[in-house]
Structures are given as C-alpha cells and as structure tokens.
Design an enzyme around this catalytic site. Structure first.
Site: not given
Ligand code: SAH
Length: 355
Positions: A88, A101, A108, A112, A115, A161, A192, A215-216, A334
């Site tokens: 997407e 984007c 992935c 996370c 996500c 990623e 990112s 991404s923190l 995402c």
C-alpha cells in the site's frame, strides 16, 4: 516473476538496448516512457523490440488495484505486484506539494507492537523498480509527467523497514533522484527506520542528502524493548550516536518519530526524559497520536494529552510538531489496508472502514 525493467539505472538501460542490437536513441525513448509511468506494452517502440522486452520483463510491475479517498483528501492506494502480492501507499496533499508514502517490503519482520505491517511477518523485499513504480504510476494517475510532477515529495514510511532492504532501497534512491529521470531531489525524500544502527552508518557514508527519520517511540531501552523488538539489538544511545554521525557526514538535521500511546510513553516523566535525551541535538521530533490498529491492544493518547506532551517538549527547547492524523478514516497507518485486504481475502471482516 520476470525481471523488472524499472530496476535498471539509465546506464544499464543503455547496455540492454545495445545488447538487443538496437540503436542508442531507443534507450532514451524507453526511459522517457517508463518515467512517465507507462507499461512496456505502451512504449512507443517498434513491435519487435516491445516483444523482446516483454519476453524478459514484467509489463506492469505495480498496478493500482484500488484507491480510497479520505474526507481530508488523503488518498490511499492498494497496489498489486506482478507476483500477486499487494502493498500500500498514501498520497497526502500539503501546502508545498504532494507527499507520497511508499512501501519497501511486502510485510515486515521488525515486529513493532503497534504496527499492522508486521502482523504476518516479512513476505519479501521489493525491488528498486517496484518501489520506484509506486511513484511512477501514482504520478501518472494524478496527471503528472516526468517534468511536471504531481508527486513532489517521497517518504519511505509505508510497509517494511527500508534499511532491512538496503541494497534495493539505495538503488531506488539513486534512480529516483537522478537527473533526467523523475528526479525528485533527495532533500524532498525522507527515509524512516526503526533504528538499524549499522545500516544507518552505511547510509551516512553514501552521501545522499535525504532526511533521516528514526522511529523512537520510547525514552529508555527497557520501555522501547516492550514495543519494538529491534531495541533488543540496538540501544537508544547507539542510535543517537549513529544520528550524530549522520549529521557529521551530511550536515542534515535528523528527525524522530514518536507515536503517542496511551499509558505507555506520554506522561510528564516521558516528556522530561525525551527532552533530556535530545537537548542540544540538531533534531526535530514528529509527534503523532497512535493510529489504533484493531489487531493490536494499544490505544492512542487523546488530543489533550498529545498537546500537553508537545507543550512540555517545546518548553524544554526541543523542536517538535504534532502531526495531523491524516487518512485515519481509510486505514491510513502502515499496513492497515493490506492487513484488511488479506483479512477479507481469507474470509475475514469488511475491508473498508466506515465513518
Ligand atoms: N520501518 C520504518 C518505516 C515504516 S513505519 C520505521 O519503523 O520507521 C513509518 C512510521 O509509522 C514509523 O515511525 C512507525 O513506527 C509508525 N507507525 C507504524 N504503525 C503506526 C500506527 N499504528 N500508528 C502510528 N504510527 C505508526
């Protein structure tokens, strides 16, 4: 799957055309057509040459399968790849232009906790040409051309990623930013990462002046490990060191993404710790309220809490903005659209969210 013609650099395309025994100007014609978002079967070259290309390369590596338009104008695309996988993308209209984007992987493997992209793990990497084609087809769909672009900015913040697909991402970036191509300046590109430290150093050494975004989402390692498994491999201190190196090499300030998750990372103590971590660094913080994903237990901070968090950072002298949640009504975060598409294909729930 056949090969992807859009993977090739301009120089490789020249070599291909000479290998096919064709005149050099054909390479320019093919390249121009591809950069306009055309399929091979639509290229203005002789029949024999088109057939030779089609025997070896995918006619349409990225096909726009569906488009969802949000009340705020954000457009969400579901793309079908030549092997039937779907990824997407999103197109957001800002005052300064249109930001697309793009996805860099099918799925992935970073895991996370908030996500949707990672729900079914990694399926495969996208090739450079598959990443680029997402932009070429959307630019065309929006009435843009190679020179008059409808897509002006690119963020690598879709599924995947990018630094876990390093070689293809780099090849994509070189082809994207090249003179004579679609030529989107690296300064208008943001990459990112969840913080793959060795690849952050490698990227700094490539000398591409893009915007590095990390991404923190947490202010200490224990907290970060709870929501981001990658934190088991790299500490926040190591990430900050890699960011400093990036700044040293490129002179570009870097950006932190910080998604506000209720009860997890956005009380006063977190704001104070984040400010202490980032104080004096050439960086900016993008706050965003979590886009709650139905498969995940985590919830978004409310608006009041988000503004309070922003206020506390600003008072401590940290440059920060609270981003609007765009396209929340169309599964803007995402992997949400792909997840719902796959869910529906498996006989799961309704695909489109309603409002
Ligand atoms: N893998 C890269 C890029 C893709 S994610 C990375 O981790 O940075 C792009 C950004 O969206 C990241 O900051 C990611 O943490 C964030 N994100 C993912 N899911 C989200 C959600 N449901 N709500 C808010 N932000 C989310």
């Amino acid at each position: 799957m056949k090969e992807i013609l859009q993977d090739l650099s301009r120089e490789e395309l020249d070599a291909l055309v000479s290998e096919l025994g064709e005149k050099p100007f054909r390479a320019a014609q093919i390249y121009e057509g591809l950069m306009q978002g055309r399929r091979i079967s639509e290229l203005p070259v002789p029949y024999g040459m088109r057939s030779a290309l089609l025997a070896r390369f995918e006619d349409e590596p990225v096909h726009i399968l569906e488009v969802f338009t949000s009340a705020d104008g954000t457009r969400k695309y579901l793309f079908r790849l030549a092997d039937g996988n779907v990824v997407e993308g999103v197109l957001m209209a800002y005052k300064y232009g249109n930001t697309q984007c793009v996805s860099t992987q099918v799925g992935c493997r970073m895991g996370c906790a908030f996500c949707a992209s990672t729900l079914n793990g990694l399926v495969r990497n996208l090739t450079a040409g598959e990443i680029l084609s997402q932009i070429l087809v959307v630019n065309r769909e929006q009435g843009g051309t190679r020179k008059q672009r409808a897509v002006t900015n690119v963020v690598l913040m879709g599924s995947g990623e990018p630094l876990d697909n390093y070689e293809n991402t780099l090849r994509f970036l070189r082809n994207l930013t090249r003179e004579g191509g679609i030529c989107i300046s690296a300064r208008n590109v943001s990459l990112s990462t969840c913080g793959l430290v060795p690849q952050m150093y490698a990227l700094a050494d490539e000398g591409i002046p893009l915007n590095l975004t990390v991404s923190l989402h947490a202010t200490d390692d224990a907290e970060r490990r709870r929501i981001m498994p990658v934190a088991k491999a790299y500490s926040i201190a190591e990430i900050l060191k890699a960011c400093s190196y990036y700044f040293e090499k490129t002179g570009r300030r870097y950006i932190f993404e910080y998604s506000l998750i209720a009860g997890e990372n956005c009380d006063e103590a977190h704001a104070a710790r984040l400010a202490a971590l980032l104080k004096g660094r050439p960086c900016h913080v993008n706050l965003i309220r979590l886009n709650a994903v139905k498969e995940r237990a985590l919830a978004s901070a409310d608006e009041r809490q988000a503004y309070r968090f922003l206020g506390m950072l600003e008072k401590s002298g940290i440059s920060a903005t609270l981003r609007r949640q765009m396209g929340a009504d169309i599964g803007g975060a995402c992997g949400q659209l792909r997840a719902s598409y796959l869910g529906a294909a498996d006989g799961g729930q309704e695909t489109k969210e309603e409002r």
